[in-house]
Structures are given as structure tokens and as C-alpha cells.
Scaffold this motif. Structure first.
Motif, PDB file in Angstrom:
ATOM      1  N   THR A 157       0.809  -1.219   0.000  1.00  0.00           N
ATOM      2  CA  THR A 157       0.000   0.000   0.000  1.00  0.00           C
ATOM      3  C   THR A 157       0.843   1.271   0.000  1.00  0.00           C
ATOM      4  O   THR A 157       0.297   2.374  -0.134  1.00  0.00           O
ATOM      5  N   ASN A 158       2.153   1.137   0.158  1.00  0.00           N
ATOM      6  CA  ASN A 158       3.032   2.298  -0.010  1.00  0.00           C
ATOM      7  C   ASN A 158       3.322   2.533  -1.488  1.00  0.00           C
ATOM      8  O   ASN A 158       3.302   3.673  -1.967  1.00  0.00           O
ATOM      9  N   LEU A 159       3.602   1.446  -2.206  1.00  0.00           N
ATOM     10  CA  LEU A 159       3.833   1.564  -3.647  1.00  0.00           C
ATOM     11  C   LEU A 159       2.539   1.925  -4.370  1.00  0.00           C
ATOM     12  O   LEU A 159       2.516   2.822  -5.219  1.00  0.00           O
ATOM     13  N   PHE A 160       1.467   1.229  -4.023  1.00  0.00           N
ATOM     14  CA  PHE A 160       0.169   1.485  -4.650  1.00  0.00           C
ATOM     15  C   PHE A 160      -0.616   2.447  -3.763  1.00  0.00           C
ATOM     16  O   PHE A 160      -1.274   2.045  -2.802  1.00  0.00           O
ATOM     17  N   SER A 161      -0.512   3.719  -4.090  1.00  0.00           N
ATOM     18  CA  SER A 161      -1.129   4.768  -3.282  1.00  0.00           C
ATOM     19  C   SER A 161      -1.680   5.851  -4.205  1.00  0.00           C
ATOM     20  O   SER A 161      -1.253   5.980  -5.353  1.00  0.00           O
ATOM     21  N   PRO A 162      -2.627   6.652  -3.724  1.00  0.00           N
ATOM     22  CA  PRO A 162      -3.230   7.691  -4.572  1.00  0.00           C
ATOM     23  C   PRO A 162      -2.246   8.807  -4.898  1.00  0.00           C
ATOM     24  O   PRO A 162      -1.259   9.025  -4.189  1.00  0.00           O
ATOM     25  N   SER A 163      -2.528   9.516  -5.967  1.00  0.00           N
ATOM     26  CA  SER A 163      -1.746  10.689  -6.341  1.00  0.00           C
ATOM     27  C   SER A 163      -2.636  11.922  -6.243  1.00  0.00           C
ATOM     28  O   SER A 163      -3.835  11.820  -5.968  1.00  0.00           O
ATOM     29  N   ALA A 164      -2.050  13.080  -6.476  1.00  0.00           N
ATOM     30  CA  ALA A 164      -2.828  14.319  -6.463  1.00  0.00           C
ATOM     31  C   ALA A 164      -3.899  14.260  -7.552  1.00  0.00           C
ATOM     32  O   ALA A 164      -3.679  13.718  -8.641  1.00  0.00           O
ATOM     33  N   GLU A 165      -5.063  14.802  -7.256  1.00  0.00           N
ATOM     34  CA  GLU A 165      -6.167  14.762  -8.207  1.00  0.00           C
ATOM     35  C   GLU A 165      -5.872  15.624  -9.431  1.00  0.00           C
ATOM     36  O   GLU A 165      -5.333  16.714  -9.332  1.00  0.00           O
ATOM     37  N   THR A 166      -6.236  15.105 -10.593  1.00  0.00           N
ATOM     38  CA  THR A 166      -6.108  15.847 -11.847  1.00  0.00           C
ATOM     39  C   THR A 166      -7.437  15.769 -12.590  1.00  0.00           C
ATOM     40  O   THR A 166      -8.271  14.917 -12.307  1.00  0.00           O
ATOM     41  N   THR A 167      -7.613  16.649 -13.547  1.00  0.00           N
ATOM     42  CA  THR A 167      -8.837  16.644 -14.349  1.00  0.00           C
ATOM     43  C   THR A 167      -8.463  16.413 -15.808  1.00  0.00           C
ATOM     44  O   THR A 167      -8.052  17.342 -16.511  1.00  0.00           O
ATOM     45  N   PRO A 168      -8.546  15.172 -16.287  1.00  0.00           N
ATOM     46  CA  PRO A 168      -8.152  14.868 -17.662  1.00  0.00           C
ATOM     47  C   PRO A 168      -9.174  15.397 -18.665  1.00  0.00           C
ATOM     48  O   PRO A 168     -10.338  15.644 -18.325  1.00  0.00           O
ATOM     49  N   GLU A 169      -8.720  15.581 -19.891  1.00  0.00           N
ATOM     50  CA  GLU A 169      -9.637  16.026 -20.939  1.00  0.00           C
ATOM     51  C   GLU A 169     -10.684  14.957 -21.231  1.00  0.00           C
ATOM     52  O   GLU A 169     -11.848  15.270 -21.476  1.00  0.00           O
ATOM     53  N   ARG A 170     -10.247  13.696 -21.228  1.00  0.00           N
ATOM     54  CA  ARG A 170     -11.161  12.575 -21.478  1.00  0.00           C
ATOM     55  C   ARG A 170     -10.972  11.546 -20.375  1.00  0.00           C
ATOM     56  O   ARG A 170      -9.837  11.199 -20.040  1.00  0.00           O
ATOM     57  N   PRO A 171     -12.030  11.037 -19.787  1.00  0.00           N
ATOM     58  CA  PRO A 171     -11.881  10.002 -18.759  1.00  0.00           C
ATOM     59  C   PRO A 171     -11.285   8.729 -19.344  1.00  0.00           C
ATOM     60  O   PRO A 171     -11.643   8.319 -20.452  1.00  0.00           O
ATOM     61  N   ARG A 172     -10.368   8.133 -18.598  1.00  0.00           N
ATOM     62  CA  ARG A 172      -9.744   6.885 -19.046  1.00  0.00           C
ATOM     63  C   ARG A 172     -10.327   5.720 -18.260  1.00  0.00           C
ATOM     64  O   ARG A 172     -10.380   5.742 -17.037  1.00  0.00           O
ATOM     65  N   ILE A 173     -10.722   4.684 -18.991  1.00  0.00           N
ATOM     66  CA  ILE A 173     -11.224   3.446 -18.396  1.00  0.00           C
ATOM     67  C   ILE A 173     -10.168   2.376 -18.633  1.00  0.00           C
ATOM     68  O   ILE A 173      -9.781   2.118 -19.781  1.00  0.00           O
ATOM     69  N   LEU A 174      -9.706   1.754 -17.572  1.00  0.00           N
ATOM     70  CA  LEU A 174      -8.554   0.859 -17.655  1.00  0.00           C
ATOM     71  C   LEU A 174      -8.943  -0.600 -17.461  1.00  0.00           C
ATOM     72  O   LEU A 174      -9.708  -0.940 -16.555  1.00  0.00           O
ATOM     73  N   PHE A 175      -8.385  -1.451 -18.319  1.00  0.00           N
ATOM     74  CA  PHE A 175      -8.428  -2.909 -18.145  1.00  0.00           C
ATOM     75  C   PHE A 175      -6.997  -3.398 -18.064  1.00  0.00           C
ATOM     76  O   PHE A 175      -6.152  -3.024 -18.882  1.00  0.00           O
ATOM     77  N   THR A 176      -6.705  -4.267 -17.092  1.00  0.00           N
ATOM     78  CA  THR A 176      -5.392  -4.909 -17.024  1.00  0.00           C
ATOM     79  C   THR A 176      -5.591  -6.403 -16.833  1.00  0.00           C
ATOM     80  O   THR A 176      -6.596  -6.842 -16.280  1.00  0.00           O
ATOM     81  N   GLY A 177      -4.626  -7.181 -17.290  1.00  0.00           N
ATOM     82  CA  GLY A 177      -4.709  -8.625 -17.076  1.00  0.00           C
ATOM     83  C   GLY A 177      -4.444  -9.409 -18.340  1.00  0.00           C
ATOM     84  O   GLY A 177      -4.215  -8.855 -19.419  1.00  0.00           O
ATOM     85  N   ALA A 178      -4.473 -10.724 -18.193  1.00  0.00           N
ATOM     86  CA  ALA A 178      -4.235 -11.607 -19.330  1.00  0.00           C
ATOM     87  C   ALA A 178      -5.390 -11.512 -20.324  1.00  0.00           C
ATOM     88  O   ALA A 178      -6.553 -11.411 -19.930  1.00  0.00           O
ATOM     89  N   TRP A 179      -5.075 -11.562 -21.603  1.00  0.00           N
ATOM     90  CA  TRP A 179      -6.088 -11.453 -22.653  1.00  0.00           C
ATOM     91  C   TRP A 179      -6.680 -12.829 -22.941  1.00  0.00           C
ATOM     92  O   TRP A 179      -6.510 -13.405 -24.018  1.00  0.00           O
ATOM     93  N   ILE A 180      -7.372 -13.347 -21.955  1.00  0.00           N
ATOM     94  CA  ILE A 180      -8.007 -14.653 -22.075  1.00  0.00           C
ATOM     95  C   ILE A 180      -9.462 -14.514 -21.649  1.00  0.00           C
ATOM     96  O   ILE A 180      -9.822 -13.599 -20.901  1.00  0.00           O
ATOM     97  N   TRP A 181     -10.296 -15.431 -22.123  1.00  0.00           N
ATOM     98  CA  TRP A 181     -11.742 -15.260 -21.980  1.00  0.00           C
ATOM     99  C   TRP A 181     -12.178 -15.092 -20.536  1.00  0.00           C
ATOM    100  O   TRP A 181     -13.037 -14.267 -20.229  1.00  0.00           O
ATOM    101  N   HIS A 182     -11.587 -15.884 -19.603  1.00  0.00           N
ATOM    102  CA  HIS A 182     -12.134 -15.850 -18.251  1.00  0.00           C
ATOM    103  C   HIS A 182     -11.761 -14.598 -17.473  1.00  0.00           C
ATOM    104  O   HIS A 182     -12.330 -14.328 -16.412  1.00  0.00           O
TER     105      HIS A 182
END
Length: 360
Positions: A157-182
Motif C-alpha cells: 500500500t506504499n507503492l500502490f497509493s493515490p496521487s494528487a487529483e487531476t482533471t483529464p480532458e477525457r476520462p480513461r477506463i482501464l483494463f489490465t490482465g491476461a487477454w483470455i476469456w475468463h
């Protein structure tokens, strides 16, 4: 205290980018070292440099590969106080050690645990989620309940922690992980197409690759899967592939996103990526599968939808895009949830307690 960890023989471990089981083992090495535990990790292959990790030099595929691999580990780890198996339950058939910890990470290994029943008297079963603990007992009724314990996964939780808030021009929706059906990659892409058709302005970022496990004959289908997914991504005007060369760069990727989607369609044993995104203060939309509801409290620390339903995923994502206040509240509560229940520090303390109870 001296501990020898063993990885499943199917996997070559790449410390820069690997699966959840291997990621947890590497995190445990660091956290246990801080607690004064001398831990070493034995693996089939290792694409890195770490004196605490040893790879089998003469591993080769064949009908006896498992027997040779487990025998190699049993010899190497004979003088350890505890032998700690990471999703490799068949070590209980080979090792004669008196203290064997079988760390249960997912449902795919369940059929093998029953094979080790004659050695239950010297094994402890540690399960990464309440879901896995419940399913292990249901699928293995002869397993003694008193030898099973809950050992919740944790993240840094030290490495994975929030950053200062920003206002992007377009909202980003993120997917991570293996490109497999399940893991739900197709559900995610279909949901993004629905959002495009509704006229929403956003960016869909897809990080990951075909399945990372090396089974010796997987290169051809991995290449085919990669080509198919990339072709599907190219057909979406909002989507692009994001390259992440090292897991240490993942916090920046999470922080650059407004919403994290976790559309898994199988009985997810935990979901490290989900927990990492929440720890970074990113609101999440995930599916009601496996252990996910243990991590995400629906409507409080994230949003849960039914699995395999692109429209439900699209609706939930759209609601978050349109409601900044909701995004901020879910982000705040998500971070709090991970800090309170799923940190690697609390995981390591619990694991150390299990070791101590075994050694006496």
C-alpha cells in the motif's frame, strides 16, 4: 526461522510482470525478510536476478517432470523449518518434511489436494480468500477443517497509493490482465463499443498480454490470441493498447485512470489488480464472481455487476463517468478498504504467525 517456498512447475517466473500467485510469493519474500525470516523461493525458471530465488537448472517437459521437480525441491529444502508450497499441492506426496504449508491460491488445483490426504497430518492449508477456503472444504470433504486457515492476500500500500487529483480532458477506463476469456477481455471490449455507440467521449486503455503461463506448447495460440485481441481493439475508436514493461510502473497506470474495470467471468480467487487499483484511489467496477465481493463492497468501495454482461458493465461505467462525486467517494472508500484489510504488512504478520504455530 528458515522457510523454503515452492512454485508450481508450470510457470516460469518473470519478476517484471507475472501472475498473481508469483506476485504474492515475491511480495512475501520482501515482507518476511523484514520480519527476520530467511526465505528462499524455488521455481522452475526465473527471468531475473535475486539471490533469494533458485531455478531448477535441468528442468524439461515430460511425463515425469512433476516428480523430478518436487524431488528436487524436497532435497533442496530438507533443512528448512517450513516448506511453503505456492499452489503446488503435490509436494505433499513427495516431501517427508514434518511442516508443509499448502498455500491455496485458486480452484484449478483443488483435484490435487485429495491426492495428498494420507499426509494431511503434517500439512496446513492456507487459503487466499474466504471464497477459496469455503470451496476447498466443499470440494474436499475429507480435509480436516482444523487444518485449514484464512490467509488473505495483501499488496504494497506504499507503492500502490493515490496521487494528487487531476482533471483529464477525457476520462480513461482501464483494463489490465491476461487477454483470455475468463478474465473478461471480450466483455470489456463489447462494453466499450456500447459506450461508443452512446456517444460518450472517453479513452479505453488495455494493458496486458496473452496468457503468461509457459506450458511448453503455448506460443502458437498465444500469438493467435494476441493478434485477435489487437484486431478487436483497433476496431474501437476509443481504445488503445498500453505497454507496461515492469510491474513497478503499474501504480502510474492506475493513477492515470478515472475508472478501473475488472470484468472477470470465472470464479476469481482474489484479484490483485483490483486491489491495486483501489489502493491507488481509483473507483472500480467489478463482477460478482468468486472472492471479488470480499474485496469490493457494492455501492460503498466500488460497484459490482453481473458477470458476462457487457451492457451492465457499460451502464455502471457510464454512471461513474457522469458522477464525479460518486467517483471520489468510491475512490476514498476503496483505498480505506485495502489499507484496513488487504495490506502486505498484515498478510506477512499472519503468515509468520502460521509458521510459528507449525514450528512450535
Amino acid at each position: 526461522m528458515k522457510v523454503a517456498m515452492l512454485n508450481n512447475p508450470v510457470v516460469v517466473v518473470n519478476p517484471k510482470m507475472c501472475g498473481g500467485v508469483e506476485r504474492m510469493a515475491l511480495l512475501e519474500l520482501d515482507a518476511l525478510e523484514e520480519l527476520g525470516v530467511d526465505a528462499k523461493y524455488y521455481v522452475r525458471g526465473f527471468l531475473g536476478s535475486d539471490s533469494r530465488v533458485e531455478a531448477m537448472k535441468d528442468f524439461r517437459f515430460g511425463s515425469d517432470m512433476g516428480r523430478r521437480y518436487y524431488a528436487w525441491f524436497a532435497e533442496k529444502a530438507a533443512d528448512a523449518d517450513v516448506q511453503h508450497s505456492q499452489n503446488a499441492p503435490l509436494i505433499a506426496l513427495v516431501s517427508k518434511h514434518k511442516n508443509v504449508l499448502l498455500h491455496v491460491h485458486n480452484v484449478t488445483t483443488f483435484p490435487y489436494y485429495d491426492l495428498a490426504k494420507k499426509n494431511y497430518d503434517r500439512c496446513i492449508f492456507a487459503c487466499c480468500s474466504s471464497f477459496i477456503l469455503r470451496e476447498l472444504l466443499r470440494n474436499n470433504p475429507s480435509l480436516p477443517r482444523e487444518r485449514c486457515t484464512l490467509l488473505l492476500n495483501g499488496i504494497d500500500t506504499n507503492l500502490f497509493s493515490p496521487s494528487a487529483e487531476t482533471t483529464p480532458e477525457r476520462p480513461r477506463i482501464l483494463f489490465t490482465g491476461a487477454w483470455i476469456w475468463h478474465k473478461g477481455i471480450r466483455v470489456f471490449l463489447d462494453a466499450m463499443k456500447i459506450l461508443e455507440d452512446r456517444g460518450l467521449d472517453f479513452e479505453a486503455a488495455v494493458a496486458g498480454s496473452p496468457y503468461l503461463y509457459d506450458t511448453g506448447d503455448s506460443q502458437e495460440w498465444q500469438s493467435e490470441s494476441d493478434a485477435n485481441i489487437r484486431a478487436s481493439i483497433s476496431q474501437l475508436r476509443s481504445a488503445r493498447v498500453v505497454s507496461v514493461p515492469d510491474h513497478s510502473k503499474m501504480p502510474d497506470l492506475y493513477r492515470s485512470s478515472e475508472i478501473y474495470a475488472f470484468p472477470s467471468v470465472w470464479q476469481e480467487p482474489f484479484g490483485l489488480g483490483l486491489a491495486e487499483a483501489m489502493a491507488c484511489g481509483v473507483p472500480v467496477v467489478a463482477t460478482k464472481v468468486g472472492a471479488v465481493p470480499e474485496i469490493v463492497e457494492d455501492g460503498r468501495s466500488g460497484v459490482l455487476v453481473e458477470p458476462g454482461d457487457p451492457r451492465a458493465l457499460a451502464d455502471a461505467v457510464a454512471a461513474l463517468i457522469e458522477d464525479e462525486g460518486l467517483r471520489k467517494r468510491l475512490a476514498r472508500e476503496g483505498r480505506k478498504r485495502i489499507e484496513e484489510r488487504f495490506s502486505i504488512a498484515s498478510h506477512a504478520r499472519a503468515l509468520y504467525g502460521i509458521y510459528r504455530s507449525m514450528v512450535g
